[in-house]
Design a protein around this motif. Structure first.
Motif, PDB file in Angstrom:
ATOM      1  N   VAL A 265       0.851  -1.194   0.000  1.00  9.68           N
ATOM      2  CA  VAL A 265       0.000   0.000   0.000  1.00  9.68           C
ATOM      3  C   VAL A 265       0.885   1.241   0.000  1.00  9.68           C
ATOM      4  O   VAL A 265       1.703   1.432   0.901  1.00  9.68           O
ATOM      5  N   TYR A 266       0.722   2.059  -1.022  1.00  2.00           N
ATOM      6  CA  TYR A 266       1.483   3.306  -1.083  1.00  2.00           C
ATOM      7  C   TYR A 266       0.941   4.330  -0.092  1.00  2.00           C
ATOM      8  O   TYR A 266       1.705   4.968   0.635  1.00  2.00           O
ATOM      9  N   ALA A 267      -0.373   4.492  -0.077  1.00  3.12           N
ATOM     10  CA  ALA A 267      -0.978   5.468   0.827  1.00  3.12           C
ATOM     11  C   ALA A 267      -2.490   5.310   0.807  1.00  3.12           C
ATOM     12  O   ALA A 267      -3.065   4.714  -0.112  1.00  3.12           O
ATOM     13  N   GLU A 268      -3.100   5.845   1.833  1.00  2.55           N
ATOM     14  CA  GLU A 268      -4.553   5.958   1.892  1.00  2.55           C
ATOM     15  C   GLU A 268      -4.965   7.341   1.418  1.00  2.55           C
ATOM     16  O   GLU A 268      -4.324   8.343   1.747  1.00  2.55           O
ATOM     17  N   VAL A 269      -6.012   7.399   0.607  1.00  7.35           N
ATOM     18  CA  VAL A 269      -6.613   8.689   0.260  1.00  7.35           C
ATOM     19  C   VAL A 269      -7.603   9.008   1.373  1.00  7.35           C
ATOM     20  O   VAL A 269      -8.729   8.525   1.389  1.00  7.35           O
ATOM     21  N   SER A 270      -7.155   9.803   2.325  1.00  7.17           N
ATOM     22  CA  SER A 270      -7.962  10.008   3.529  1.00  7.17           C
ATOM     23  C   SER A 270      -8.863  11.222   3.464  1.00  7.17           C
ATOM     24  O   SER A 270      -9.786  11.356   4.270  1.00  7.17           O
ATOM     25  N   GLY A 271      -8.615  12.123   2.521  1.00  7.23           N
ATOM     26  CA  GLY A 271      -9.455  13.303   2.411  1.00  7.23           C
ATOM     27  C   GLY A 271      -9.382  13.914   1.029  1.00  7.23           C
ATOM     28  O   GLY A 271      -8.329  13.892   0.378  1.00  7.23           O
ATOM     29  N   TYR A 272     -10.499  14.434   0.558  1.00  7.54           N
ATOM     30  CA  TYR A 272     -10.560  15.079  -0.764  1.00  7.54           C
ATOM     31  C   TYR A 272     -11.699  16.076  -0.763  1.00  7.54           C
ATOM     32  O   TYR A 272     -12.772  15.832  -0.193  1.00  7.54           O
ATOM     33  N   ALA A 273     -11.476  17.210  -1.406  1.00  8.25           N
ATOM     34  CA  ALA A 273     -12.545  18.206  -1.570  1.00  8.25           C
ATOM     35  C   ALA A 273     -12.247  19.060  -2.784  1.00  8.25           C
ATOM     36  O   ALA A 273     -11.087  19.237  -3.171  1.00  8.25           O
ATOM     37  N   ALA A 368       6.939  10.290  -2.448  1.00 10.36           N
ATOM     38  CA  ALA A 368       7.551  11.022  -1.333  1.00 10.36           C
ATOM     39  C   ALA A 368       7.304  10.285  -0.018  1.00 10.36           C
ATOM     40  O   ALA A 368       8.198  10.175   0.831  1.00 10.36           O
ATOM     41  N   ILE A 369       6.086   9.755   0.154  1.00  9.96           N
ATOM     42  CA  ILE A 369       5.783   8.952   1.336  1.00  9.96           C
ATOM     43  C   ILE A 369       6.596   7.668   1.326  1.00  9.96           C
ATOM     44  O   ILE A 369       7.178   7.261   2.339  1.00  9.96           O
ATOM     45  N   GLU A 370       6.650   7.025   0.171  1.00  8.86           N
ATOM     46  CA  GLU A 370       7.331   5.742   0.029  1.00  8.86           C
ATOM     47  C   GLU A 370       8.825   5.829   0.371  1.00  8.86           C
ATOM     48  O   GLU A 370       9.380   4.954   1.045  1.00  8.86           O
ATOM     49  N   HIS A 371       9.471   6.902  -0.087  1.00  8.48           N
ATOM     50  CA  HIS A 371      10.928   6.981   0.012  1.00  8.48           C
ATOM     51  C   HIS A 371      11.419   7.970   1.067  1.00  8.48           C
ATOM     52  O   HIS A 371      12.632   8.042   1.313  1.00  8.48           O
ATOM     53  N   GLY A 372      10.511   8.722   1.673  1.00  8.36           N
ATOM     54  CA  GLY A 372      10.936   9.693   2.667  1.00  8.36           C
ATOM     55  C   GLY A 372      11.783  10.800   2.074  1.00  8.36           C
ATOM     56  O   GLY A 372      12.800  11.206   2.658  1.00  8.36           O
ATOM     57  N   VAL A 373      11.376  11.292   0.918  1.00 11.00           N
ATOM     58  CA  VAL A 373      12.098  12.361   0.232  1.00 11.00           C
ATOM     59  C   VAL A 373      11.098  13.364  -0.309  1.00 11.00           C
ATOM     60  O   VAL A 373      10.098  12.986  -0.941  1.00 11.00           O
ATOM     61  N   ASP A 400      11.058  12.218   7.015  1.00 12.39           N
ATOM     62  CA  ASP A 400       9.907  11.334   7.146  1.00 12.39           C
ATOM     63  C   ASP A 400       8.667  12.047   6.614  1.00 12.39           C
ATOM     64  O   ASP A 400       8.423  13.210   6.935  1.00 12.39           O
ATOM     65  N   VAL A 401       7.918  11.330   5.785  1.00 15.10           N
ATOM     66  CA  VAL A 401       6.690  11.882   5.219  1.00 15.10           C
ATOM     67  C   VAL A 401       5.570  10.881   5.465  1.00 15.10           C
ATOM     68  O   VAL A 401       5.538   9.802   4.860  1.00 15.10           O
TER      69      VAL A 401
END
Length: 427
Positions: A265-273, A368-373, A400-401
């Motif tokens: 899992v790369y990331a959760e889409v936790s919010g959108y507007a 950026a989340i995956e690699h911390g860059v 850290d991201v």
């Protein structure tokens, strides 16, 4: 929130596919960003000398090398080719066996600003004898003209790629299309209308007609003598954006299902507007109120305080009014944290691919989340005094991201915001 569907299912991204200037595939794309290299150059697709802006971000894309058949190449516009290739890459990256899924529970949400502009212009030039004939000769019409005229053919091509028989939609909200298409896919999974979605965006707008349109309103840069340094978001010397092409596609699925199958899992889409300023077709209010409101709602949906955002992936087009508007929106929505959080614009390196760029920027945010860059803002040597935030100039930054805010702004007054989070950090 009144009028909003309750968040009942968590949605994550498990596959990425990218085609952008400067590299083919996700790895080359990320390598370019983290190196701070630019992929903008003098336009080579046509003679740009009659135009005010003569630079662009062109993708070195070979459809045959990408596995497309001659029939597919003839049938599909360049933007559709990008989308299909990226979709195949995202599916392979996800490790999900689409053949084992109920096709009625699989959907597609694709964004694009100008759809098949490349093919439509090419066919018009043939039919009109390069504009010399007012009455076009129908004997020369392409058998695939319908495919070029109807934007919904683009998501249909992606749907055929994975035999998706669930909700299939085209989202065309100008330069926020790539964010809004993914936001739409998230909402379909949350409400239970689909279990898996292929979502993203694609545009191939480096054509004479599109170049002429942006020339007319002086939105694109006239810095033709130095293409590599022409895109300068937040810099005091910026004078317009660099037109580009590209695509990014994602596999989205429900979090519990992804965990059960052991997916990465790369990331959760936790919010959108998304919001609209209802103000002007191309103008922006200086206070950034509408973008700030979209950010506020996306954060609320994520149940996050502004201080939890570790990185802001900016729209950062490099136009004077956008960069000021966006800076004001961060200050209004993030408060004092706006001065502490790193912000950067990848358009400084890959240009502005119109409707596709929102998805390309989602890809950068996930990596950026995956690699911390945090990727840098290239060409930022002397910031505009009105743009006084931490715009990560020139060099990538390791940190850290866990949570990224990515935003988009488009003609028509569209303002969109999305929050991406490392899923295991959510309570």
């Amino acid at each position: 929130m009144p009028g909003r569907c309750p968040v009942t299912r968590r949605v994550v991204i498990t596959g990425i596919g990218v085609r952008a200037p400067g590299g083919n595939g996700t790895k080359e794309f990320w390598d370019l960003l983290t190196a701070g290299r630019t992929a903008t150059r003098r336009i080579s697709f046509f003679d740009p000398s009659p135009y005010r802006s003569q630079v662009a971000g062109e993708a070195d894309f070979d459809p045959a090398r990408e596995g497309l058949t001659p029939r597919e190449v003839r049938r599909m516009d360049r933007a559709s080719q990008f989308a299909v290739v990226c979709a195949r890459e995202a599916v392979a990256d996800s490790g999900l066996d689409f053949g084992a899924l109920d096709p009625h529970r699989v959907g597609v949400s694709l964004g694009s600003a100008v759809a098949a502009a490349t093919s439509l212009e090419r066919e018009y030039l043939v039919l009109s004898d390069s504009g010399r004939r007012w009455e076009v000769d129908a004997d020369y019409v392409s058998p695939h003209m319908f495919d070029y005229l109807i934007p919904s053919v683009m998501p249909a091509e992606v749907a055929w790629t994975v035999a998706a028989e669930g909700p299939v939609a085209m989202v065309s909200n100008g330069c926020t299309s790539g964010l809004d298409s993914v936001g739409h896919a998230v909402q379909l999974i949350r409400e239970g209308s689909a279990d898996v979605m292929l979502a993203g965006a694609s545009d191939a707008p480096v054509t004479p007609i599109v170049a002429a349109c942006f020339d007319a309103i002086k939105a694109t840069t006239s810095r033709n003598d130095d293409p590599e340094h022409a895109s300068r978001p937040f810099d005091g010397s910026r004078n317009g954006f660099v037109l580009a092409e590209g695509s990014a596609m994602f596999v989205l699925e429900e979090y519990a299902s992804a965990r059960r199958r052991g997916a990465h899992v790369y990331a959760e889409v936790s919010g959108y507007a998304t919001r609209c300023n209802a103000y002007h077709m191309t103008g922006l209010k200086a206070d950034g109120r509408e973008m700030a409101e979209a950010i506020r709602v996306a954060l609320d949906e994520s149940r996050l305080d502004p201080t939890a955002i570790d990185y802001v992936n900016a729209h950062g087009s490099g136009t004077r009014q956008n960069d000021r508007h966006e800076t004001a929106a961060y200050k209004r929505s993030l408060g004092q944290h706006a001065y502490a959080v790193p912000v950067s614009s990848i358009k400084s390196m890959v240009g502005h691919s119109l409707g596709a760029i929102g998805s390309v920027e989602i890809a950068a945010s996930l990596l950026a989340i995956e690699h911390g860059v945090v990727p840098p803002t290239a060409n930022l040597h002397e910031a505009d005094p009105e743009c006084d935030l931490d715009y990560v100039p020139l060099v990538a930054r390791e940190q850290d991201v866990d949570a990224v805010l990515t935003v988009g702004s488009g003609f028509g007054g569209f303002q969109s915001a999305m929050v991406l989070r490392r899923p295991e950090v959510r309570a």
